[in-house]
Scaffold this active site. Structure first.
Site, PDB file in Angstrom:
ATOM      1  CE  LYS A   9      -3.918  -2.266   2.145  1.00  0.00           C
ATOM      2  NZ  LYS A   9      -4.635  -2.282   3.332  1.00  0.00           N
ATOM      3  CE  LYS A  13       8.040  -1.278  -0.470  1.00  0.00           C
ATOM      4  NZ  LYS A  13       8.037  -2.095   0.739  1.00  0.00           N
ATOM      5  CG  ASP A  71      10.480  -8.891   4.722  1.00  0.00           C
ATOM      6  OD1 ASP A  71       9.892  -7.885   4.995  1.00  0.00           O
ATOM      7  OD2 ASP A  71      11.120  -9.622   5.349  1.00  0.00           O
ATOM      8  CB  SER A  72      13.740  -4.496   2.255  1.00  0.00           C
ATOM      9  OG  SER A  72      12.880  -3.868   2.208  1.00  0.00           O
ATOM     10  CG  PHE A 154      12.204   5.748   3.730  1.00  0.00           C
ATOM     11  CD1 PHE A 154      12.188   4.224   4.076  1.00  0.00           C
ATOM     12  CD2 PHE A 154      12.580   5.973   2.367  1.00  0.00           C
ATOM     13  CE1 PHE A 154      11.856   3.468   3.104  1.00  0.00           C
ATOM     14  CE2 PHE A 154      12.220   4.913   1.180  1.00  0.00           C
ATOM     15  CZ  PHE A 154      12.250   3.722   1.573  1.00  0.00           C
TER      16      PHE A 154
END
Length: 198
Positions: A9, A13, A71-72, A154
């Site tokens: 969401k 990205k 996933d990071s 960020f």
């Protein structure tokens, strides 16, 4: 046109992935584009691969479509791989970037500069209703700075200095960061998967 769902969401990205897939003549929709109410998938895995797969497979099963999930996080050698899969919520469930950075710097305060090796890791999983989930992994190597610097980016960007640079990720222009980021390196590997999957 072929279609894939991006399990996010996050508008930034989603935009990045949409631009990638449109070049392959594949329409990418994010979870923001889907009216159906979907559950939040708990990331209970011990690895980036497990978490990316969990999300992609559950949503693929519900929607009966191909789904990409990522996933990071940040892996620091001197902290035995922490924060790792807990990167977003390292200082608590509030997912506060500033607090996460403070916690990492506190844990590294007695670690000399040459022992602060780290890497950003991004794992992408593509799941389909039929067939095996495919995974790719991108890593951006670097080290952890002694203090935060920079306003771009960020997460842990203000304390991560990529190899070959003197500045942190947060001091780089977005275009430059995007060329070396872990997500970009993982997306580069998607090319090979697309030919197999679509």
């Amino acid at each position: 046109m072929k279609q894939i769902i991006i399990a996010t969401k996050n508008r930034g990205k989603a935009k990045e992935f949409k631009e990638f897939f449109i070049q392959k003549n594949i329409e990418a929709l994010s979870l923001l584009d889907i009216e159906k109410q979907l559950p939040d998938v708990d990331e209970t895995g011990d690895t980036f691969e497990e978490n990316a797969s969990l999300k992609a497979e559950e949503i693929s099963h519900i929607l009966n479509k191909a789904v990409l999930s990522d996933d990071s996080g940040l892996v620091i050698d001197a902290l035995d791989g922490r924060p790792g899969v807990y990167s977003a919520r390292y200082a608590g469930e509030d997912k506060d970037d500033e607090e996460n950075v403070k916690k990492v710097l506190k844990e590294l305060e007695n670690i000399p500069e040459h022992d602060r090796n780290a890497r950003f890791v991004c794992v992408l999983a593509i799941a389909r209703p039929e067939g095996q989930t495919k995974l790719v992994r991108g890593e951006c190597e670097g080290k952890i700075a002694l203090f935060p610097s920079g306003d771009n980016g960020f997460g842990y960007d203000p304390i991560f200095i990529p190899d070959g640079y003197q500045q942190t990720m947060a001091e780089l222009e977005p275009e430059e960061k995007n060329q070396i980021s872990h997500r970009k390196l993982a997306m580069d590997k998607l090319d090979d998967l697309i030919d197999i999957l679509f």
